[in-house]
Design a protein around this motif. Structure first.
Motif, PDB file in Angstrom:
ATOM      1  N   ASN A  22     -11.981 -11.240  21.752  1.00  0.00           N
ATOM      2  CA  ASN A  22     -10.620 -11.474  22.208  1.00  0.00           C
ATOM      3  C   ASN A  22      -9.691 -11.597  21.003  1.00  0.00           C
ATOM      4  O   ASN A  22     -10.151 -11.651  19.851  1.00  0.00           O
ATOM      5  N   GLY A  23      -8.401 -11.673  21.247  1.00  0.00           N
ATOM      6  CA  GLY A  23      -7.440 -11.794  20.149  1.00  0.00           C
ATOM      7  C   GLY A  23      -7.344 -13.211  19.610  1.00  0.00           C
ATOM      8  O   GLY A  23      -6.249 -13.789  19.537  1.00  0.00           O
ATOM      9  N   VAL A  24      -8.478 -13.777  19.259  1.00  0.00           N
ATOM     10  CA  VAL A  24      -8.583 -15.145  18.749  1.00  0.00           C
ATOM     11  C   VAL A  24      -9.270 -15.100  17.399  1.00  0.00           C
ATOM     12  O   VAL A  24     -10.323 -14.462  17.258  1.00  0.00           O
ATOM     13  N   SER A  25      -8.699 -15.753  16.397  1.00  0.00           N
ATOM     14  CA  SER A  25      -9.320 -15.773  15.075  1.00  0.00           C
ATOM     15  C   SER A  25      -9.091 -17.119  14.399  1.00  0.00           C
ATOM     16  O   SER A  25      -8.190 -17.870  14.765  1.00  0.00           O
ATOM     17  N   VAL A  26      -9.926 -17.391  13.422  1.00  0.00           N
ATOM     18  CA  VAL A  26      -9.820 -18.633  12.646  1.00  0.00           C
ATOM     19  C   VAL A  26      -9.027 -18.354  11.389  1.00  0.00           C
ATOM     20  O   VAL A  26      -9.413 -17.509  10.573  1.00  0.00           O
ATOM     21  N   GLY A  27      -7.903 -19.035  11.224  1.00  0.00           N
ATOM     22  CA  GLY A  27      -7.090 -18.844  10.032  1.00  0.00           C
ATOM     23  C   GLY A  27      -7.590 -19.634   8.843  1.00  0.00           C
ATOM     24  O   GLY A  27      -7.444 -19.215   7.699  1.00  0.00           O
ATOM     25  N   ASN A  28      -8.227 -20.790   9.128  1.00  0.00           N
ATOM     26  CA  ASN A  28      -8.667 -21.656   8.031  1.00  0.00           C
ATOM     27  C   ASN A  28      -9.530 -22.765   8.619  1.00  0.00           C
ATOM     28  O   ASN A  28      -9.435 -23.076   9.803  1.00  0.00           O
ATOM     29  N   ILE A  29     -10.379 -23.355   7.786  1.00  0.00           N
ATOM     30  CA  ILE A  29     -11.069 -24.600   8.129  1.00  0.00           C
ATOM     31  C   ILE A  29     -10.409 -25.706   7.328  1.00  0.00           C
ATOM     32  O   ILE A  29     -10.299 -25.613   6.099  1.00  0.00           O
ATOM     33  N   GLU A  30      -9.956 -26.743   8.010  1.00  0.00           N
ATOM     34  CA  GLU A  30      -9.258 -27.833   7.335  1.00  0.00           C
ATOM     35  C   GLU A  30     -10.200 -28.588   6.395  1.00  0.00           C
ATOM     36  O   GLU A  30     -11.364 -28.823   6.710  1.00  0.00           O
ATOM     37  N   LYS A  31      -9.676 -28.978   5.234  1.00  0.00           N
ATOM     38  CA  LYS A  31     -10.399 -29.848   4.307  1.00  0.00           C
ATOM     39  C   LYS A  31     -10.033 -31.287   4.664  1.00  0.00           C
ATOM     40  O   LYS A  31      -8.885 -31.697   4.540  1.00  0.00           O
ATOM     41  N   ILE A  37     -15.834 -36.380   8.820  1.00  0.00           N
ATOM     42  CA  ILE A  37     -16.424 -35.463   9.808  1.00  0.00           C
ATOM     43  C   ILE A  37     -16.513 -34.033   9.269  1.00  0.00           C
ATOM     44  O   ILE A  37     -16.144 -33.074   9.937  1.00  0.00           O
ATOM     45  N   HIS A  38     -17.019 -33.903   8.053  1.00  0.00           N
ATOM     46  CA  HIS A  38     -17.107 -32.598   7.402  1.00  0.00           C
ATOM     47  C   HIS A  38     -18.009 -31.626   8.164  1.00  0.00           C
ATOM     48  O   HIS A  38     -17.825 -30.411   8.075  1.00  0.00           O
ATOM     49  N   GLY A  39     -18.985 -32.142   8.888  1.00  0.00           N
ATOM     50  CA  GLY A  39     -19.898 -31.275   9.601  1.00  0.00           C
ATOM     51  C   GLY A  39     -19.303 -30.641  10.843  1.00  0.00           C
ATOM     52  O   GLY A  39     -19.943 -29.793  11.467  1.00  0.00           O
ATOM     53  N   ASN A  40     -18.103 -31.044  11.219  1.00  0.00           N
ATOM     54  CA  ASN A  40     -17.435 -30.427  12.350  1.00  0.00           C
ATOM     55  C   ASN A  40     -16.356 -29.483  11.850  1.00  0.00           C
ATOM     56  O   ASN A  40     -15.582 -29.831  10.959  1.00  0.00           O
ATOM     57  N   SER A  41     -16.308 -28.311  12.454  1.00  0.00           N
ATOM     58  CA  SER A  41     -15.381 -27.274  11.990  1.00  0.00           C
ATOM     59  C   SER A  41     -14.002 -27.481  12.621  1.00  0.00           C
ATOM     60  O   SER A  41     -13.768 -27.086  13.755  1.00  0.00           O
ATOM     61  N   THR A  42     -13.130 -28.128  11.880  1.00  0.00           N
ATOM     62  CA  THR A  42     -11.753 -28.346  12.331  1.00  0.00           C
ATOM     63  C   THR A  42     -10.925 -27.153  11.878  1.00  0.00           C
ATOM     64  O   THR A  42     -10.695 -26.964  10.691  1.00  0.00           O
ATOM     65  N   CYS A  43     -10.464 -26.351  12.840  1.00  0.00           N
ATOM     66  CA  CYS A  43      -9.937 -25.020  12.523  1.00  0.00           C
ATOM     67  C   CYS A  43      -8.445 -24.874  12.801  1.00  0.00           C
ATOM     68  O   CYS A  43      -7.884 -25.528  13.691  1.00  0.00           O
TER      69      CYS A  43
END
Length: 591
Positions: free
Chosen positions: A245-254, A258-264
């Motif tokens: 779909n037209g969905v993409s990840v622009g970045n993973i927040e630093k 909770i580093h093990g969770n992908s905050t996008c």
């Protein structure tokens, strides 16, 4: 490396001796016999200790990474997620119709605390999926439920909630994400969302995003917001995963924790979406997920405090520093262990009395959810709605404070990453912010929840406390618990009366005291469950319980909370009654 052991014995005490779940007439509670819940909690504890706890440090150190548009989770997460799915844990309290086990929320909450205490970042993946599935269950069409729920409940597909944008967080009426209607009934969703927990990862075949967006031509502000199901991969006619779909990840927040969770950062570029619930009623549907998430975040505050406390106790018993002022306790060693010192005891008792009280409060809240959802109890529904901001705000504020106290026990070693104590503090910190920052929770409590239903829930709460105190007040053994609870309840009533009398004339008087009111309310709730816990412990001792030490410890901890923690209600009342004049005294340019 820090350790974690599931607090199953205390959970059993709360479930069966304080809340008496297996004696309740709530549908499904008859299954919650001690042997059954004990087996479930024991198995959850094994998975937590053996699999999730070792990965907690791994997730913190490695974090998630974005490579060529693909998000990778830390080493070991994917295999652990398969174990979680294979064990059926992701659908423990979801409907059997869609592949769940239909257990009550009170048991699901206890299990959730265990997993979150072992590894908060990991547990968020299935936790957010649970919330998204609940929203679809409550507001979706029959076709949407059949399409998404079986694979979300099994976590073959995971889910997210997409609210925040770079320019708007709490004020969602400012959002710019658009959803253009299409001839086939779908929508093209375009915009950017930030801070999306578990926004993308490599542990499931699809990610089902619930996205708030505005349909052009709708009402301005929050009244024009709708909610959409936007899958990462579109589905083929047979329900299988199809094209991207037209969905993409622009970045993973630093992030701080909770580093093990992908905050996008999530980008939507004419992504195909499907309306969930009614047009322009998106917040109604989203709040189903948000209210569940707020209770889940309250659980995180408790869980991180428990994990940090366990390690602080071990350290305090092992670390030799100084001598006991009343006499040497370790004559064969160069010093006595830290735990002999009164200030260390104070810190540990603050932690222990909060944690055990918070657990009883949280599980009581879950029981109210079951009474509401399973038994149609409107009073329970009103009470849990009133207490949701208290649970979220108070337990996460206090939970964070307790991780700091646990870290402090270690002295300088608590500041060193290899000892792991800072991770508990860093991971706990986010719980005060996401799913509605705690200041917003306090405003919601005072501005909306107090007056809800004509004030019936809060008046019902006061009557419940009053009835309990009257019932138990003639028992001399309960005096250490009833008298402080009476006093604290009067403080809460006085603060509510102040808002009614002064807040009507000057709304800032109410808003300036809202945060103190949330904490005052939280202390009264913990005072209440501690009094009920004391009653249960006294009953057990009177009935010849074999584990005398457990119940005597419970009574001593209850007395500590009543004597050392509950008096904070007087301070909060004094702050509330001071009004807004000192809070609002400075002009903006004077800051």
């Amino acid at each position: 490396m820090p350790s974690y052991t599931a607090p199953t014995k205390d959970m059993a005490f709360v479930l069966h001796e304080v809340l008496k779940t297996h004696q309740s007439d709530v549908p499904g509670y008859s299954d919650l016999e001690p042997e059954f819940t004990g087996a479930v909690l024991e198995e959850a504890g094994k998975l937590a200790s053996d699999v999730l706890t070792p990965l907690n440090v791994v997730g913190d150190r490695e974090g998630c990474r974005l490579e060529n548009g693909v998000v990778y989770t830390p080493t070991g997460f994917k295999a652990a997620f398969e174990q979680m799915k294979d064990g059926g844990w992701t659908g423990l309290d979801m409907p059997e119709e869609f592949g769940g086990q239909n257990m009550p929320a009170v048991l699901g909450t206890a299990v959730g605390e265990i997993f979150s205490g072992a590894n908060q970042a990991f547990t968020m993946y299935q936790g957010l999926t649970h919330g998204a599935a609940s929203a679809i269950l409550a507001h979706g069409t029959d076709d949407q439920k059949a399409t998404y729920l079986p694979k979300m409940i099994s976590c073959e597909w995971t889910g997210t909630m997409n609210l925040t944008e770079p320019h708007c967080g709490t004020d969602l009426g400012l959002m710019r994400t658009k959803a253009e209607p299409q001839e086939d009934g779908s929508y093209k969703v375009s915009g950017q969302k930030i801070f999306i927990s578990a926004g993308d990862h490599d542990m499931s075949d699809n990610v089902i995003h619930l996205v708030l967006a505005k349909i052009p031509g709708g009402p301005d502000g929050i009244k024009g917001v709708s909610l959409f199901i936007v899958p990462k991969f579109n589905l083929n006619d047979d329900g299988s995963v199809g094209a991207r779909n037209g969905v993409s990840v622009g970045n993973i927040e630093k992030k701080m924790g909770i580093h093990g969770n992908s905050t996008c950062v999530m980008n939507y570029d004419e992504a195909t979406g499907y309306l969930l619930g009614d047009m322009h009623k998106g917040m109604r549907a989203m709040f189903t997920m948000m209210n569940e998430a707020r209770l889940g975040v309250a659980m995180q505050g408790l869980a991180q405090a428990e994990a940090a406390y366990q390690n602080a106790v071990i350290y305090a018993k092992d670390r030799l520093q100084g001598r006991d002022v009343t006499g040497v306790k370790n004559p064969d060693g160069p010093a006595d262990p830290l735990i002999v010192h009164p200030d260390i005891r104070r810190s540990l008792m603050d932690q222990k009395s909060f944690i055990e009280g918070a657990r009883a409060f949280l599980l009581w809240g879950a029981q109210l959810i079951d009474q509401s959802h399973r038994a149609g109890d409107e009073e329970a529904e009103g009470l849990i709605s009133l207490m949701t901001p208290v649970l979220k705000g108070f337990l996460t504020d206090q939970g964070y404070d307790m991780t700091v106290l646990a870290q402090q026990i270690y002295g300088g070693h608590g500041y060193i990453e290899e000892n792991g104590m800072s991770q508990f503090t860093r991971d706990a910190r986010i719980a005060q912010i996401y799913e509605g920052a705690n200041g917003v929770q306090a405003l919601d409590l005072v501005g909306r929840k107090l007056a809800a239903g004509g004030g019936k829930p809060i008046m019902g709460f006061f009557e419940m406390i009053k009835a309990f105190c009257k019932e138990q007040g003639e028992d001399e053994a309960m005096s250490d618990f009833i008298e402080p609870l009476k006093t604290a309840s009067k403080h809460l009533q006085a603060s509510a009366m102040f808002f009614m009398q002064s807040g009507m004339k000057n709304p800032n008087d109410a808003l300036a005291g809202s945060y103190d009111f949330m904490h005052l309310f939280g202390h009264v709730c913990l005072g209440f469950v501690w009094a009920k816990s004391a009653r249960a412990a006294l009953d057990a001792l009177e009935n010849g319980a074999s584990d005398v030490a457990f119940y005597e410890t419970k009574l001593a901890t209850a007395r500590y909370y009543m004597a050392r923690r509950l008096p904070a209600t007087a301070m909060h009342l004094a702050r509330i009654e001071s009004g807004a004049s000192t809070v609002m005294a400075l002009d903006a340019e004077q800051f």
